[in-house]
Motif scaffolding. Structure first.
Motif, PDB file in Angstrom:
ATOM      1  N   LEU A  62       0.835  -1.207   0.000  1.00 45.90           N
ATOM      2  CA  LEU A  62       0.000   0.000   0.000  1.00 45.90           C
ATOM      3  C   LEU A  62       0.869   1.257   0.000  1.00 45.90           C
ATOM      4  O   LEU A  62       0.627   2.196  -0.762  1.00 45.90           O
ATOM      5  CB  LEU A  62      -0.934   0.003   1.210  1.00 45.90           C
ATOM      6  CG  LEU A  62      -2.094  -0.990   1.161  1.00 45.90           C
ATOM      7  CD1 LEU A  62      -2.731  -1.132   2.531  1.00 45.90           C
ATOM      8  CD2 LEU A  62      -3.118  -0.553   0.130  1.00 45.90           C
ATOM      9  N   GLY A  63       1.881   1.283   0.859  1.00 45.42           N
ATOM     10  CA  GLY A  63       2.758   2.456   0.939  1.00 45.42           C
ATOM     11  C   GLY A  63       3.503   2.705  -0.353  1.00 45.42           C
ATOM     12  O   GLY A  63       3.584   3.841  -0.836  1.00 45.42           O
ATOM     13  N   THR A  64       4.036   1.643  -0.942  1.00 46.51           N
ATOM     14  CA  THR A  64       4.733   1.787  -2.219  1.00 46.51           C
ATOM     15  C   THR A  64       3.777   2.317  -3.281  1.00 46.51           C
ATOM     16  O   THR A  64       4.111   3.236  -4.035  1.00 46.51           O
ATOM     17  CB  THR A  64       5.337   0.450  -2.668  1.00 46.51           C
ATOM     18  OG1 THR A  64       6.257  -0.008  -1.670  1.00 46.51           O
ATOM     19  CG2 THR A  64       6.068   0.587  -3.996  1.00 46.51           C
ATOM     20  N   LEU A  68       4.118   5.851  -5.066  1.00 51.16           N
ATOM     21  CA  LEU A  68       4.387   5.784  -6.503  1.00 51.16           C
ATOM     22  C   LEU A  68       3.345   6.581  -7.285  1.00 51.16           C
ATOM     23  O   LEU A  68       3.703   7.314  -8.220  1.00 51.16           O
ATOM     24  CB  LEU A  68       4.414   4.333  -6.954  1.00 51.16           C
ATOM     25  CG  LEU A  68       4.892   4.055  -8.369  1.00 51.16           C
ATOM     26  CD1 LEU A  68       6.320   4.529  -8.572  1.00 51.16           C
ATOM     27  CD2 LEU A  68       4.798   2.555  -8.656  1.00 51.16           C
ATOM     28  N   THR A  69       2.067   6.462  -6.921  1.00 53.18           N
ATOM     29  CA  THR A  69       1.038   7.214  -7.648  1.00 53.18           C
ATOM     30  C   THR A  69       1.193   8.712  -7.444  1.00 53.18           C
ATOM     31  O   THR A  69       0.804   9.495  -8.305  1.00 53.18           O
ATOM     32  CB  THR A  69      -0.383   6.790  -7.232  1.00 53.18           C
ATOM     33  OG1 THR A  69      -0.542   6.978  -5.835  1.00 53.18           O
ATOM     34  CG2 THR A  69      -0.656   5.349  -7.610  1.00 53.18           C
ATOM     35  N   ARG A  70       1.777   9.109  -6.332  1.00 49.97           N
ATOM     36  CA  ARG A  70       2.033  10.541  -6.076  1.00 49.97           C
ATOM     37  C   ARG A  70       3.362  11.002  -6.662  1.00 49.97           C
ATOM     38  O   ARG A  70       3.766  12.136  -6.477  1.00 49.97           O
ATOM     39  CB  ARG A  70       2.031  10.804  -4.572  1.00 49.97           C
ATOM     40  CG  ARG A  70       0.693  10.610  -3.931  1.00 49.97           C
ATOM     41  CD  ARG A  70       0.773  10.877  -2.462  1.00 49.97           C
ATOM     42  NE  ARG A  70      -0.539  10.763  -1.841  1.00 49.97           N
ATOM     43  CZ  ARG A  70      -0.766  10.886  -0.556  1.00 49.97           C
ATOM     44  NH1 ARG A  70       0.240  11.141   0.270  1.00 49.97           N
ATOM     45  NH2 ARG A  70      -1.976  10.762  -0.083  1.00 49.97           N
ATOM     46  N   ARG A  71       4.045  10.081  -7.330  1.00 55.77           N
ATOM     47  CA  ARG A  71       5.376  10.359  -7.906  1.00 55.77           C
ATOM     48  C   ARG A  71       6.361  10.833  -6.830  1.00 55.77           C
ATOM     49  O   ARG A  71       7.210  11.688  -7.077  1.00 55.77           O
ATOM     50  CB  ARG A  71       5.283  11.352  -9.049  1.00 55.77           C
ATOM     51  CG  ARG A  71       4.614  10.798 -10.280  1.00 55.77           C
ATOM     52  CD  ARG A  71       4.623  11.821 -11.397  1.00 55.77           C
ATOM     53  NE  ARG A  71       4.354  11.299 -12.706  1.00 55.77           N
ATOM     54  CZ  ARG A  71       3.202  10.825 -13.147  1.00 55.77           C
ATOM     55  NH1 ARG A  71       2.197  10.744 -12.341  1.00 55.77           N
ATOM     56  NH2 ARG A  71       3.060  10.418 -14.388  1.00 55.77           N
TER      57      ARG A  71
END
Length: 163
Positions: A62-64, A68-71
């Motif tokens: 979840l954290g990754t 990642l989606t927030r760059r």
């Protein structure tokens, strides 16, 4: 100055040698464990241990994913830790599974899901590392022309040529 080693570099080398020593000390320790531990053991809190590991895996994934989606480049260390946990989970799933269908399922999950996702996490972690320009690019000359960098060795800005 070429001959001087900064205190930070000296500390880093000492820490590096300490870690190498710790890794080397693990070899006789593993041998001792292999000879002394029983092959089977009844354990308390077995389900708690596995649920805890899966909780850490879920948090890592979840954290990754969120980072990642927030760059956010901080996804790299989280991905690295998650990949390591996935490899450990696959290992313990396989070696603790009962022979037969249970072990076949553990191997299938390890090979089909856990290890590939661990590799993906490793790739994400590696790609998140900051790109450091070579000294040649920054200074206008090729690093192979630099007398302080041994032929065939990679140079990292600020490091000494011997490493």
């Amino acid at each position: 100055m070429p001959g001087r080693v900064r205190p930070q570099e000296r500390e880093g080398r000492r820490l590096g040698w300490a870690l190498i020593g710790g890794g080397a000390a693990m070899v006789p320790w593993m041998w001792a464990l292999a000879r002394s531990l029983p092959s089977t053991k009844q354990v308390s809190h077995w389900s708690t241990a596995w649920v805890g590991l899966d909780l850490m895996l879920a948090a890592g994934l979840l954290g990754t994913g969120v980072l990642l989606t927030r760059r956010d480049p901080r996804h790299g260390p989280v991905a690295a830790a998650t990949g390591a946990l996935l490899v450990a989970d696959a290992w313990f799933d396989v070696v603790t599974a009962a022979a037969g269908a249970d072990r076949a399922m553990a191997v299938a999950l390890a090979a089909g899901i856990e290890i590939p996702v661990a590799v993906l996490c490793g790739v994400l972690a590696a790609r998140a590392l900051p790109q450091v320009p070579s000294r040649g690019a920054a200074s206008g000359h090729d690093r192979h022309d630099d007398p302080q960098v041994k032929a065939g060795w990679q140079s990292i800005n600020g490091s000494t040529p011997d490493g």
